[in-house]
Write a protein that holds these residues in place. Structure first.
Motif, mmCIF file in Angstrom:
data_model
loop_
_atom_site.group_PDB
_atom_site.id
_atom_site.type_symbol
_atom_site.label_atom_id
_atom_site.label_comp_id
_atom_site.label_asym_id
_atom_site.label_seq_id
_atom_site.Cartn_x
_atom_site.Cartn_y
_atom_site.Cartn_z
ATOM 1 N N THR A 163 8.455 -33.120 -5.453
ATOM 2 C CA THR A 163 9.508 -32.412 -4.720
ATOM 3 C C THR A 163 9.490 -30.953 -5.156
ATOM 4 N N VAL A 164 9.320 -30.067 -4.203
ATOM 5 C CA VAL A 164 9.236 -28.645 -4.537
ATOM 6 C C VAL A 164 10.458 -27.911 -3.982
ATOM 7 N N ARG A 165 10.771 -26.797 -4.619
ATOM 8 C CA ARG A 165 11.871 -25.936 -4.170
ATOM 9 C C ARG A 165 11.339 -24.534 -3.880
ATOM 10 N N ASP A 166 11.983 -23.910 -2.936
ATOM 11 C CA ASP A 166 11.710 -22.495 -2.659
ATOM 12 C C ASP A 166 10.220 -22.246 -2.425
ATOM 13 N N PHE A 167 9.666 -22.987 -1.481
ATOM 14 C CA PHE A 167 8.248 -22.823 -1.145
ATOM 15 C C PHE A 167 8.094 -21.553 -0.295
ATOM 16 N N ARG A 168 7.211 -20.642 -0.715
ATOM 17 C CA ARG A 168 7.006 -19.380 0.000
ATOM 18 C C ARG A 168 5.523 -19.169 0.282
ATOM 19 N N SER A 169 5.259 -18.627 1.448
ATOM 20 C CA SER A 169 3.890 -18.260 1.820
ATOM 21 C C SER A 169 3.865 -16.773 2.136
ATOM 22 N N GLU A 170 2.979 -16.044 1.478
ATOM 23 C CA GLU A 170 2.911 -14.590 1.651
ATOM 24 C C GLU A 170 1.509 -14.174 2.058
ATOM 25 N N GLN A 171 1.450 -13.282 3.074
ATOM 26 C CA GLN A 171 0.182 -12.754 3.547
ATOM 27 C C GLN A 171 -0.011 -11.336 3.016
ATOM 28 N N PRO A 172 -1.254 -10.878 2.888
ATOM 29 C CA PRO A 172 -1.479 -9.477 2.517
ATOM 30 C C PRO A 172 -0.813 -8.554 3.538
ATOM 31 N N SER A 173 -0.353 -7.393 3.092
ATOM 32 C CA SER A 173 0.389 -6.479 3.953
ATOM 33 C C SER A 173 -0.139 -5.061 3.795
ATOM 34 N N LEU A 174 0.436 -4.141 4.602
ATOM 35 C CA LEU A 174 0.078 -2.730 4.462
ATOM 36 C C LEU A 174 0.459 -2.206 3.080
ATOM 37 N N GLU A 175 1.519 -2.768 2.490
ATOM 38 C CA GLU A 175 1.893 -2.373 1.134
ATOM 39 C C GLU A 175 0.752 -2.641 0.163
ATOM 40 N N ASP A 176 0.071 -3.800 0.354
ATOM 41 C CA ASP A 176 -1.072 -4.119 -0.497
ATOM 42 C C ASP A 176 -2.218 -3.146 -0.262
ATOM 43 N N VAL A 177 -2.416 -2.737 0.996
ATOM 44 C CA VAL A 177 -3.455 -1.755 1.311
ATOM 45 C C VAL A 177 -3.155 -0.435 0.607
ATOM 46 N N PHE A 178 -1.893 0.023 0.710
ATOM 47 C CA PHE A 178 -1.500 1.274 0.077
ATOM 48 C C PHE A 178 -1.711 1.197 -1.429
ATOM 49 N N LEU A 179 -1.319 0.087 -2.034
ATOM 50 C CA LEU A 179 -1.495 -0.104 -3.472
ATOM 51 C C LEU A 179 -2.974 -0.040 -3.848
ATOM 52 N N SER A 180 -3.822 -0.684 -3.037
ATOM 53 C CA SER A 180 -5.252 -0.697 -3.316
ATOM 54 C C SER A 180 -5.865 0.701 -3.226
ATOM 55 N N LEU A 181 -5.391 1.498 -2.255
ATOM 56 C CA LEU A 181 -5.988 2.814 -2.017
ATOM 57 C C LEU A 181 -5.468 3.882 -2.972
ATOM 58 N N THR A 182 -4.203 3.750 -3.401
ATOM 59 C CA THR A 182 -3.588 4.813 -4.190
ATOM 60 C C THR A 182 -3.282 4.423 -5.621
ATOM 61 N N GLY A 183 -3.303 3.136 -5.913
ATOM 62 C CA GLY A 183 -2.992 2.681 -7.260
ATOM 63 C C GLY A 183 -1.520 2.549 -7.552
ATOM 64 N N ARG A 184 -0.676 2.724 -6.524
ATOM 65 C CA ARG A 184 0.774 2.582 -6.714
ATOM 66 C C ARG A 184 1.399 2.070 -5.426
ATOM 67 N N ARG A 185 2.575 1.469 -5.569
ATOM 68 C CA ARG A 185 3.276 0.960 -4.406
ATOM 69 C C ARG A 185 4.008 2.083 -3.707
ATOM 70 N N MET A 186 4.337 1.865 -2.420
ATOM 71 C CA MET A 186 4.993 2.904 -1.628
ATOM 72 C C MET A 186 6.290 3.369 -2.296
ATOM 73 N N ARG A 187 7.104 2.418 -2.761
ATOM 74 C CA ARG A 187 8.401 2.808 -3.347
ATOM 75 C C ARG A 187 8.223 3.606 -4.625
ATOM 76 N N GLU A 188 7.084 3.406 -5.346
ATOM 77 C CA GLU A 188 6.816 4.195 -6.532
ATOM 78 C C GLU A 188 6.358 5.599 -6.181
ATOM 79 N N ALA A 189 5.737 5.747 -4.991
ATOM 80 C CA ALA A 189 5.221 7.036 -4.569
ATOM 81 C C ALA A 189 6.311 7.887 -3.928
ATOM 82 N N ALA A 190 7.383 7.224 -3.423
ATOM 83 C CA ALA A 190 8.409 7.951 -2.678
ATOM 84 C C ALA A 190 9.248 8.839 -3.591
#
Length: 308
Positions: A281-308
């Motif tokens: 029995t599992v709780r709080d099952f979540r599925s997450e896909q890669p996003s533009l935030e992940d792209v930004f992190l990969s290209l710049t080394g930081r998340r958007m909210r850290e860059a703002a």
């Protein structure tokens, strides 16, 4: 496909600050083209150079085949602008504002029809300052559409809006595209770009660091999807069985949650099947896909909210 906006090696500096640093790109006819990046990345300066509101230092810009600095009147007649900061006289009514702006153009649209298109007919006699934030944004969009523009520029259009108003404005942007205009927009909301844009340019420190469709940008990461969940009681995750799945790249347990990383169309379903076979029995099952935030992190080394 015809390009309605072209920039080549566009540059604009303020003293030592290079706000736009050698940017080249095209916007295609009939698309919603998005430019995303944190505050201070250079998006607004770049757009204002394209619109002809700022004088560029060097490089070339064409809008509908015209240089916006040399052919200002012609470009104004054929484009619509919704600026990041817009204001009207405090005691002007919605209908008065539309009628006034319509008088600026040789071939304006019927302003009443524009109001109807944006769901503002009943607000024609209301003072703009009395409207909600979302309604005011729609008024400014209406002003940008009053000349039946071929290209519409919108800059950070949903900043400060509540979620419901933001969704309503998204519908307006889609409608502008569907009615035949090209939309060139800036935003620092990743979800907004993912939901609206046909193609996206990621801007950081005055440069375009990536440009593609949203699926193309995310696909370029070769990033893994992930599912996470918590288990009831003292149950332990069937880590070995999960790792044996061909879709799974790794299994981690931390802070009471199990995180499984992998790829493939049936990745999440295969993980759930293993859990079901183990009678867990599992709780709080979540599925997450890669996003533009992940792209930004990969290209710049930081998340958007850290860059703002």
């Amino acid at each position: 496909m015809t390009a309605v906006v072209r920039c080549d090696e566009l540059r604009k500096s303020y003293g030592e600050l290079r706000a736009v640093d050698g940017v080249s790109f095209e916007v295609r006819e009939g698309e919603i083209f998005g430019m995303i990046g944190p505050n201070g990345a250079g998006k607004t300066t770049l757009m204002e150079c394209v619109e002809g509101l700022r004088v560029r230092d060097s490089g070339t810009v064409e809008v509908l085949g015209l240089d916006p600095e040399r052919h200002t009147r012609e470009v104004r007649e054929r484009t619509g602008l919704q600026l990041q900061s817009s204001a009207l006289p405090s005691r002007i009514k919605v209908g008065e504002a539309l009628e006034l702006f319509a008088s600026f153009y040789r071939r304006p649209a019927d302003w009443r029809a524009v109001l109807a298109r944006l769901g503002l007919t009943e607000k024609a006699s209301s003072y703009v300052e009395k409207l909600s934030g979302g309604q005011r944004q729609r008024v400014f969009i209406a002003l940008a559409l009053i000349n039946n523009p071929e290209v519409v520029f919108v800059d950070e259009i949903t900043t400060g809006l509540d979620p419901q108003a933001r969704l309503a404005v998204w519908d307006v942007i889609r409608d502008i595209r569907d009615q035949g205009s090209t939309v060139f927009m800036t935003t620092h909301f990743m979800e907004e770009a993912e939901r609206l844009c046909d193609r996206v340019a990621i801007v950081d420190k005055g440069r375009i660091v990536a440009l593609d469709t949203v699926p193309g940008l995310i696909g370029s990461l070769d990033a893994r999807s992930r599912v996470s969940f918590a288990l009831d009681g003292a149950a332990t995750a069937p880590a070995d069985r999960l790792r044996a799945l061909p879709e799974v790249a790794g299994v981690e347990e931390a802070e009471g949650r199990v995180v499984v990383r992998g790829s493939g169309d049936r990745f999440a379903q295969q993980v759930m099947a293993v859990l079901a076979e183990a009678d867990l029995t599992v709780r709080d099952f979540r599925s997450e896909q890669p996003s533009l935030e992940d792209v930004f992190l990969s290209l710049t080394g930081r998340r958007m909210r850290e860059a703002a």
